[in-house]
Motif scaffolding. Sequence first.
Motif, PDB file in Angstrom:
ATOM      1  N   ARG A 166       0.863  -1.175   0.000  1.00 49.17           N
ATOM      2  CA  ARG A 166       0.000   0.000   0.000  1.00 49.17           C
ATOM      3  C   ARG A 166       0.902   1.228   0.000  1.00 49.17           C
ATOM      4  O   ARG A 166       1.890   1.292   0.738  1.00 49.17           O
ATOM      5  N   SER A 167       0.580   2.206  -0.840  1.00 50.77           N
ATOM      6  CA  SER A 167       1.401   3.404  -0.947  1.00 50.77           C
ATOM      7  C   SER A 167       0.518   4.650  -0.920  1.00 50.77           C
ATOM      8  O   SER A 167      -0.463   4.748  -1.657  1.00 50.77           O
ATOM      9  N   LYS A 168       0.871   5.592  -0.067  1.00 51.00           N
ATOM     10  CA  LYS A 168       0.114   6.834   0.042  1.00 51.00           C
ATOM     11  C   LYS A 168       0.310   7.678  -1.208  1.00 51.00           C
ATOM     12  O   LYS A 168       1.402   7.769  -1.756  1.00 51.00           O
ATOM     13  N   THR A 169      -0.773   8.297  -1.669  1.00 47.89           N
ATOM     14  CA  THR A 169      -0.725   9.183  -2.829  1.00 47.89           C
ATOM     15  C   THR A 169      -1.156  10.581  -2.406  1.00 47.89           C
ATOM     16  O   THR A 169      -1.543  10.804  -1.252  1.00 47.89           O
ATOM     17  N   GLU A 170      -1.141  11.526  -3.341  1.00 43.44           N
ATOM     18  CA  GLU A 170      -1.572  12.884  -3.026  1.00 43.44           C
ATOM     19  C   GLU A 170      -3.061  12.955  -2.723  1.00 43.44           C
ATOM     20  O   GLU A 170      -3.518  13.852  -2.002  1.00 43.44           O
ATOM     21  N   THR A 171      -3.832  12.020  -3.263  1.00 42.20           N
ATOM     22  CA  THR A 171      -5.286  12.062  -3.083  1.00 42.20           C
ATOM     23  C   THR A 171      -5.829  10.959  -2.185  1.00 42.20           C
ATOM     24  O   THR A 171      -7.009  10.955  -1.860  1.00 42.20           O
ATOM     25  N   GLY A 172      -5.000  10.020  -1.774  1.00 43.91           N
ATOM     26  CA  GLY A 172      -5.480   8.916  -0.951  1.00 43.91           C
ATOM     27  C   GLY A 172      -4.445   7.818  -0.808  1.00 43.91           C
ATOM     28  O   GLY A 172      -3.358   8.033  -0.282  1.00 43.91           O
ATOM     29  N   VAL A 173      -4.765   6.652  -1.313  1.00 40.00           N
ATOM     30  CA  VAL A 173      -3.860   5.510  -1.200  1.00 40.00           C
ATOM     31  C   VAL A 173      -4.087   4.586  -2.388  1.00 40.00           C
ATOM     32  O   VAL A 173      -5.203   4.461  -2.899  1.00 40.00           O
ATOM     33  N   THR A 174      -3.009   3.947  -2.854  1.00 42.26           N
ATOM     34  CA  THR A 174      -3.103   2.958  -3.925  1.00 42.26           C
ATOM     35  C   THR A 174      -2.527   1.640  -3.435  1.00 42.26           C
ATOM     36  O   THR A 174      -1.509   1.613  -2.745  1.00 42.26           O
ATOM     37  N   VAL A 175      -3.192   0.555  -3.804  1.00 43.73           N
ATOM     38  CA  VAL A 175      -2.767  -0.788  -3.440  1.00 43.73           C
ATOM     39  C   VAL A 175      -2.206  -1.469  -4.683  1.00 43.73           C
ATOM     40  O   VAL A 175      -2.825  -1.442  -5.749  1.00 43.73           O
ATOM     41  N   TYR A 176      -1.027  -2.064  -4.544  1.00 42.36           N
ATOM     42  CA  TYR A 176      -0.367  -2.734  -5.652  1.00 42.36           C
ATOM     43  C   TYR A 176      -0.072  -4.187  -5.286  1.00 42.36           C
ATOM     44  O   TYR A 176       0.271  -4.499  -4.143  1.00 42.36           O
ATOM     45  N   ARG A 177      -0.183  -5.065  -6.280  1.00 38.34           N
ATOM     46  CA  ARG A 177       0.351  -6.420  -6.163  1.00 38.34           C
ATOM     47  C   ARG A 177       1.768  -6.387  -6.722  1.00 38.34           C
ATOM     48  O   ARG A 177       2.020  -5.802  -7.770  1.00 38.34           O
ATOM     49  N   VAL A 178       2.710  -7.020  -6.029  1.00 35.72           N
ATOM     50  CA  VAL A 178       4.131  -6.894  -6.356  1.00 35.72           C
ATOM     51  C   VAL A 178       4.712  -8.244  -6.750  1.00 35.72           C
ATOM     52  O   VAL A 178       4.486  -9.254  -6.068  1.00 35.72           O
ATOM     53  N   SER A 179       5.474  -8.278  -7.838  1.00 33.12           N
ATOM     54  CA  SER A 179       6.205  -9.481  -8.222  1.00 33.12           C
ATOM     55  C   SER A 179       7.318  -9.737  -7.210  1.00 33.12           C
ATOM     56  O   SER A 179       8.108  -8.831  -6.908  1.00 33.12           O
ATOM     57  N   LYS A 180       7.373 -10.942  -6.683  1.00 34.54           N
ATOM     58  CA  LYS A 180       8.381 -11.270  -5.676  1.00 34.54           C
ATOM     59  C   LYS A 180       9.782 -11.373  -6.266  1.00 34.54           C
ATOM     60  O   LYS A 180      10.771 -11.346  -5.528  1.00 34.54           O
ATOM     61  N   THR A 181       9.873 -11.490  -7.577  1.00 33.31           N
ATOM     62  CA  THR A 181      11.179 -11.657  -8.214  1.00 33.31           C
ATOM     63  C   THR A 181      11.680 -10.389  -8.899  1.00 33.31           C
ATOM     64  O   THR A 181      12.859 -10.053  -8.827  1.00 33.31           O
ATOM     65  N   THR A 182      10.782  -9.647  -9.548  1.00 33.23           N
ATOM     66  CA  THR A 182      11.214  -8.471 -10.307  1.00 33.23           C
ATOM     67  C   THR A 182      10.841  -7.146  -9.644  1.00 33.23           C
ATOM     68  O   THR A 182      11.391  -6.106  -9.997  1.00 33.23           O
ATOM     69  N   GLY A 183       9.891  -7.176  -8.719  1.00 34.17           N
ATOM     70  CA  GLY A 183       9.433  -5.942  -8.097  1.00 34.17           C
ATOM     71  C   GLY A 183       8.421  -5.172  -8.920  1.00 34.17           C
ATOM     72  O   GLY A 183       7.966  -4.094  -8.515  1.00 34.17           O
ATOM     73  N   ALA A 184       8.060  -5.703 -10.108  1.00 35.46           N
ATOM     74  CA  ALA A 184       7.049  -5.046 -10.940  1.00 35.46           C
ATOM     75  C   ALA A 184       5.718  -4.996 -10.189  1.00 35.46           C
ATOM     76  O   ALA A 184       5.378  -5.925  -9.451  1.00 35.46           O
TER      77      ALA A 184
END
Length: 303
Positions: A255-273
């Motif tokens: 989860r990453s805070k943004t200027e307007t709220g928060v965005t949730v990302y799924r992350v590749s465990k190998t590449t970080g994409a």
Amino acid sequence: MRLRTVLATLVLAAVALGGQPATAATPVTIAYARWTHTWELVLTDGHVVKVPEALAVAPPDAVNPGARAAFLVSGDGRRFFYFRKSDGRFAERTLHGREHVIRDLTVATTGEEWPSVSYDGGFVVTKTSAPGLGALLDLRKGRSLPLPGKTDTWNFAGFSPDGARLLMQGEDGRMTVFDRGLRTRLRSKTRLWATALANDHVTAAEPVGSWPKSRTLRLVDLRTGKASRTVTVRLPRGRRIDDLDFDKAGHLVVRSKTETGVTVYRVSKTTGAVTRVRSLVRPDAKIWVLPGDDAYEPWTEKK
């Protein structure tokens, strides 16, 4: 934080707690809680439920009068927790259920003791300023459990998404996995720290670097004690890891805070994409609380 609730388009209208029940096909859960002049629950169908009985700050006779009183929502969005204005006791309820008082916790220790709840809302752990743990409560069985090893010098890291395991660090620095009866299930062979536990109850993860500027993480196999290489999470420029967890499917989630709220990302465990899962717009409120938040997360307050 347990990151599952999907936020619907909000059409705000006040309703009572005994409002229309959710249907089996489209269960209505809590999208988030907010505090303006009183605590309110914003539901995934856009309705708003007021919780006027919930305290916002600790009363004058508390250890830290005026400190923010905890208001929590379980990760599945089905239960919420608060300290009552009537007597300062900690209480739990569902949207359409009765209030259950948790007598082990009172608002008097606000600012010295911080509660966390499992994804299903059936287990409560309090961390203290000692440092260490205070209460460990299995709400499904209605009992308070003694501290493991008869010592409070444990550092609580979090629950697995299924709520079946607790991850804690002992005095010796080793991570230990407990079941809900606080029986030891796995003890790490290293002193590597971790902050999130997957549903296999073996794989853990931790941010790497100085918080709150971290953009890297690594995985830890608690059974072997081995850590993966450091992976840089490919977040947009200026973003960082504000919260790290696993979802029920075993995906790494940030989860990453943004200027307007928060965005949730799924992350590749190998590449970080990263793959964006959803973005939530912060309401115009002094404080907002997402399902799975701990008792106090600085990013939730409006500056």
